[in-house]
Design a protein around this motif. Structure first.
Motif, PDB file in Angstrom:
ATOM      1  N   ILE A 133     -16.031  59.971 -28.269  1.00 27.28           N
ATOM      2  CA  ILE A 133     -17.112  59.924 -29.589  1.00 27.28           C
ATOM      3  C   ILE A 133     -18.359  60.544 -29.488  1.00 27.28           C
ATOM      4  O   ILE A 133     -19.070  61.489 -30.627  1.00 27.28           O
ATOM      5  N   ARG A 134     -18.600  60.693 -27.776  1.00 31.34           N
ATOM      6  CA  ARG A 134     -20.280  60.919 -27.946  1.00 31.34           C
ATOM      7  C   ARG A 134     -20.375  62.747 -28.358  1.00 31.34           C
ATOM      8  O   ARG A 134     -21.436  62.930 -28.521  1.00 31.34           O
ATOM      9  N   GLN A 135     -19.536  62.667 -28.022  1.00 35.81           N
ATOM     10  CA  GLN A 135     -18.892  64.521 -28.178  1.00 35.81           C
ATOM     11  C   GLN A 135     -18.886  64.910 -29.394  1.00 35.81           C
ATOM     12  O   GLN A 135     -18.388  66.201 -29.474  1.00 35.81           O
ATOM     13  N   HIS A 136     -18.243  63.783 -30.461  1.00 38.50           N
ATOM     14  CA  HIS A 136     -17.297  64.448 -31.818  1.00 38.50           C
ATOM     15  C   HIS A 136     -17.837  64.968 -32.916  1.00 38.50           C
ATOM     16  O   HIS A 136     -19.750  64.560 -33.511  1.00 38.50           O
ATOM     17  N   THR A 137     -18.347  65.868 -33.658  1.00 36.69           N
ATOM     18  CA  THR A 137     -19.020  67.212 -33.754  1.00 36.69           C
ATOM     19  C   THR A 137     -17.863  67.511 -35.150  1.00 36.69           C
ATOM     20  O   THR A 137     -17.334  68.142 -34.923  1.00 36.69           O
ATOM     21  N   PRO A 138     -18.127  66.431 -36.215  1.00 37.39           N
ATOM     22  CA  PRO A 138     -17.459  66.517 -37.444  1.00 37.39           C
ATOM     23  C   PRO A 138     -18.535  67.257 -38.670  1.00 37.39           C
ATOM     24  O   PRO A 138     -19.189  67.543 -38.154  1.00 37.39           O
ATOM     25  N   PHE A 139     -17.328  67.487 -39.811  1.00 34.59           N
ATOM     26  CA  PHE A 139     -18.190  68.680 -40.870  1.00 34.59           C
ATOM     27  C   PHE A 139     -18.153  69.694 -39.586  1.00 34.59           C
ATOM     28  O   PHE A 139     -18.718  70.604 -39.972  1.00 34.59           O
ATOM     29  N   PHE A 161     -10.205  72.169 -44.829  1.00 37.56           N
ATOM     30  CA  PHE A 161      -9.754  71.381 -43.786  1.00 37.56           C
ATOM     31  C   PHE A 161     -10.710  70.742 -43.426  1.00 37.56           C
ATOM     32  O   PHE A 161     -11.763  71.719 -42.271  1.00 37.56           O
ATOM     33  N   GLU A 162     -10.874  70.249 -42.741  1.00 36.53           N
ATOM     34  CA  GLU A 162     -12.388  68.916 -42.481  1.00 36.53           C
ATOM     35  C   GLU A 162     -11.816  68.056 -41.756  1.00 36.53           C
ATOM     36  O   GLU A 162     -11.755  67.047 -42.332  1.00 36.53           O
ATOM     37  N   ASN A 163     -12.150  67.604 -40.502  1.00 33.38           N
ATOM     38  CA  ASN A 163     -12.535  66.243 -39.937  1.00 33.38           C
ATOM     39  C   ASN A 163     -13.967  65.860 -40.049  1.00 33.38           C
ATOM     40  O   ASN A 163     -14.536  66.467 -40.334  1.00 33.38           O
ATOM     41  N   ILE A 164     -13.812  64.264 -40.962  1.00 32.99           N
ATOM     42  CA  ILE A 164     -15.128  63.850 -41.085  1.00 32.99           C
ATOM     43  C   ILE A 164     -15.799  62.815 -40.566  1.00 32.99           C
ATOM     44  O   ILE A 164     -16.546  61.850 -41.534  1.00 32.99           O
ATOM     45  N   GLY A 165     -14.878  62.699 -39.749  1.00 30.23           N
ATOM     46  CA  GLY A 165     -15.586  61.840 -38.911  1.00 30.23           C
ATOM     47  C   GLY A 165     -14.236  60.676 -38.090  1.00 30.23           C
ATOM     48  O   GLY A 165     -13.328  61.360 -37.054  1.00 30.23           O
ATOM     49  N   MET A 225     -21.813  58.513 -38.315  1.00 29.08           N
ATOM     50  CA  MET A 225     -20.329  58.939 -38.541  1.00 29.08           C
ATOM     51  C   MET A 225     -19.464  57.754 -39.023  1.00 29.08           C
ATOM     52  O   MET A 225     -19.721  57.048 -39.084  1.00 29.08           O
ATOM     53  N   PHE A 226     -18.967  58.825 -39.832  1.00 29.63           N
ATOM     54  CA  PHE A 226     -17.768  57.927 -41.415  1.00 29.63           C
ATOM     55  C   PHE A 226     -16.994  57.461 -39.993  1.00 29.63           C
ATOM     56  O   PHE A 226     -16.454  57.807 -38.933  1.00 29.63           O
ATOM     57  N   LEU A 227     -16.664  55.569 -40.643  1.00 30.21           N
ATOM     58  CA  LEU A 227     -15.654  55.246 -39.789  1.00 30.21           C
ATOM     59  C   LEU A 227     -14.492  54.422 -40.690  1.00 30.21           C
ATOM     60  O   LEU A 227     -14.767  53.270 -41.234  1.00 30.21           O
ATOM     61  N   ASN A 228     -13.822  54.862 -40.681  1.00 29.93           N
ATOM     62  CA  ASN A 228     -12.059  54.183 -41.173  1.00 29.93           C
ATOM     63  C   ASN A 228     -11.318  53.234 -40.400  1.00 29.93           C
ATOM     64  O   ASN A 228     -10.514  54.259 -39.291  1.00 29.93           O
ATOM     65  N   LYS A 250     -25.550  51.176 -43.371  1.00 24.41           N
ATOM     66  CA  LYS A 250     -25.582  51.782 -44.780  1.00 24.41           C
ATOM     67  C   LYS A 250     -25.705  53.582 -44.797  1.00 24.41           C
ATOM     68  O   LYS A 250     -26.599  54.007 -44.489  1.00 24.41           O
ATOM     69  N   GLY A 251     -24.897  53.957 -45.789  1.00 22.02           N
ATOM     70  CA  GLY A 251     -24.952  55.463 -45.942  1.00 22.02           C
ATOM     71  C   GLY A 251     -23.821  55.964 -45.600  1.00 22.02           C
ATOM     72  O   GLY A 251     -23.321  57.590 -46.061  1.00 22.02           O
ATOM     73  N   LEU A 252     -23.189  55.141 -43.883  1.00 22.20           N
ATOM     74  CA  LEU A 252     -22.230  56.644 -43.513  1.00 22.20           C
ATOM     75  C   LEU A 252     -20.784  56.055 -43.974  1.00 22.20           C
ATOM     76  O   LEU A 252     -20.296  56.833 -43.555  1.00 22.20           O
ATOM     77  N   ARG A 253     -20.851  55.315 -45.019  1.00 22.94           N
ATOM     78  CA  ARG A 253     -19.442  55.122 -45.739  1.00 22.94           C
ATOM     79  C   ARG A 253     -18.169  54.820 -45.003  1.00 22.94           C
ATOM     80  O   ARG A 253     -17.118  54.966 -45.575  1.00 22.94           O
ATOM     81  N   TRP A 254     -18.190  53.375 -44.399  1.00 24.22           N
ATOM     82  CA  TRP A 254     -17.202  52.970 -43.598  1.00 24.22           C
ATOM     83  C   TRP A 254     -16.348  52.414 -44.523  1.00 24.22           C
ATOM     84  O   TRP A 254     -17.019  52.176 -45.911  1.00 24.22           O
TER      85      TRP A 254
END
Length: 576
Positions: A320-326, A332-336, A376-379, A405-409
């Motif tokens: 996760i600490r190395q993850h870079t979305p968008f 085709f896009e990784n969002i979180g 990042m976004f989390l679902n 708030k604002g991360l759209r979890w």
């Protein structure tokens, strides 16, 4: 390629660490680009449109829910929405005119939770929406006739025995052997069990000596021979893993075919939650088509890991600490990150005995905190009331030190969410994703949950709460993929086959907003898709009947006559 503008300015600066502020500052040029793009569209509005759709009933699903007659498209985007006369002012010598003949047009449908990236690993025989068992048998026989000797024939979910109105039962070994003596056949019902013929048992290496897989059971007769039934989630996953995967070229062909099928249903974009066996090969097939401009839908996905121990959580946090979305495109896009945060803390729809364990929730908090630190976004998959409370406890604790708030979890499913829980979610700026799984599991849900099943999922409660919520399927294994089935269920509460299973219905307009404009926010694309408005991508459907006028029972039967993605016709019915 026309790239999206990230909605980074939606995030609150207060409480952000320095790296978040840096990300926010970097987003300012993007926001300026959006403004300049809008001004450019106005400046070029007088230029000819490439395509004009006129004489229609254009349901824009914008904030006013306006109805228009015509739409003008230039390039990938909409340049005009209004009356025939207004839009025809953009007609040029090369403008293509499409006479809608009073037909209804709606935005392309967005599924906010699906597992479509996995689906093309096999060219499946699908039984979605089939209400007669004899029809299912006829479809299987036809597929066998067209198959090569030894070719696998698989149906990996999307149906249940309860949907058959003529004979609600499964497919015994002898029957499958009679229809398909030379082809391995696997017919998986939801995630509950799989029916195999003798050829499939042999090809999968299942015999009297095969031990039960973890989380599954191989059913055997009195003599110890397999009966052809393999039960439980671990069992169906074990069987599915034995089906050979295609080579690269066939996989790409499968993706093209599958996306075309989704287009024909009316799906133009979706959020993909990964799933069993998904790896880089699955994503690479879609990425290859997207990079070549051949992916005729918009795919937004989260990275899925399913750690089951604290040691595995350590590894996931490092990732996760190395993850870079968008880092992708509007196709085709990784969002979180999501959907199963920590396997031992994951509920099951058809079980009512989930126990919240503090040691499991500690691991949930560790992962969620790392995602929050990364901005990042989390679902998260959350169904039962006690699980939702437990997750909210952890999220609220995280929010005190790392604002979310604002991360759209988002929570997915929320079958037993209460008013109090929805209020807590709203305070955290969370979104709610509800899904149509009772379409084929409704009868089973009533067996497990009794009277409470009438409110699972609670569409009306969530709608009335004012929280931003979206509508999706969770296809392909646990429900059909067709978005008009999902709309039909949200409005009528009926399962495939006609049985009433839900009393939390919403209006047609509310359901349509949830399946379009609201879902655009789930995938960070509200400036690009979800409604028919000037400046947005021309993702839209021309319908064979009026969604708002047909009897409610016919909503599931609506079919697109034409589907557009970015102004490109990706599906057209004969005669359109």
């Amino acid at each position: 390629m026309d790239e999206t503008v990230e909605s980074a300015l939606d995030r609150e600066v207060h409480g952000m660490k320095r790296d978040r502020i840096t990300q926010w500052l970097r987003a300012i040029p993007a926001a300026a680009s959006l403004l300049l793009g809008a001004l450019a569209l106005q400046a070029h509005a007088a230029e000819p449109a490439d395509t004009i759709l006129l004489n229609g009933r254009i349901v824009t699903v914008d904030g006013r829910f306006a109805i228009a007659q015509a739409v003008g498209i230039r390039g990938q985007r909409i340049v005009a929405v209004g009356t025939n006369g207004d839009v025809l002012e953009l007609q040029g010598r090369r403008t293509k005119l499409i006479d809608l003949k009073k037909r209804t047009v709606i935005p392309g449908l967005i599924d906010n939770h699906a597992h479509f990236i996995r689906a093309p690993e096999h060219d499946e025989l699908r039984l979605d929406g089939v209400t007669l068992r004899k029809q299912a048998l006829a479809m299987l026989a036809e597929r066998v006739r067209a198959a090569k000797p030894g070719e696998w024939i698989a149906t990996l979910g999307g149906w249940s025995e309860e949907q058959f109105t003529d004979d609600p039962r499964g497919f015994p070994l002898e029957e499958l052997d009679r229809i398909a003596p030379d082809n391995p056949v696997v017919l998986q019902a939801i995630y509950n069990h799989s029916y195999l013929n003798s050829a499939a048992l042999k090809a999968a290496g299942i015999d009297a000596t095969t031990p039960d897989p973890r989380g599954g059971k191989i059913e055997k007769d009195a003599s110890g021979a397999p009966t052809g039934m393999v039960r439980n989630a671990g069992g169906v996953a074990f069987v599915a893993s034995r089906i050979p995967l295609p080579d690269k070229e066939q996989w790409l062909a499968n993706v093209r075919k599958y996306v075309a099928q989704l287009n024909a249903m009316g799906i133009t974009a979706w959020y993909d939650a990964g799933g069993r066996g998904v790896n880089e090969k699955h994503y690479e097939a879609y990425r290859t088509l997207a990079d070549g401009g051949e992916l005729n839908a918009r795919v937004f996905w989260t990275t899925l890991r399913q750690p089951a121990t604290p040691a595995e959580v350590d590894k996931v946090i490092g990732e996760i600490r190395q993850h870079t979305p968008f880092q992708g495109s509007d196709h085709f896009e990784n969002i979180g990150w999501g959907e199963s945060v920590y396997s031992p803390a994951t509920t099951s729809l058809l079980r009512s005995d989930f126990v919240v364990r503090p040691e499991d929730m500690r691991e949930v908090r560790r992962i969620a905190h790392a995602v929050a630190e990364g901005g990042m976004f989390l679902n998260a998959h959350a169904e039962m009331q006690n699980a939702i409370d437990a997750y909210l406890d952890e999220y609220e604790a995280i929010n005190k030190v790392e604002p979310i708030k604002g991360l759209r979890w988002a929570f997915s499913h929320l079958d037993q969410v209460t008013d109090a829980q929805l209020a807590r979610m709203k305070r955290l700026g969370m979104y709610a994703g509800l899904h149509s799984r009772p379409l084929i599991q409704g009868a089973l849900m009533h067996q497990v949950h009794g009277e409470r099943a009438w409110e699972m999922p609670p569409f009306r409660r969530v709608q009335d709460s004012g929280i931003l919520w979206g509508l999706g399927s969770d296809a392909t294994a646990v429900t059909p993929s067709n978005p008009f089935y999902t709309l039909w269920f949200a409005v009528t509460g009926r399962a495939i086959g006609g049985r009433k299973v839900n009393r939390q219905g919403v209006s047609r307009a509310e359901a349509l907003v949830a399946h379009t404009r609201s879902n655009a926010s789930f995938v960070f694309q509200e400036n690009n898709i979800g409604s028919i408005q000037t400046g947005k991508y021309a993702d839209l459907l021309v319908l064979d009947r009026d969604y708002f006028a047909v009897p409610a029972g016919q909503i599931k039967d609506i079919k697109p006559l034409l589907t557009m993605v970015g102004g490109k016709i990706v599906y057209s019915a004969k005669g359109m």
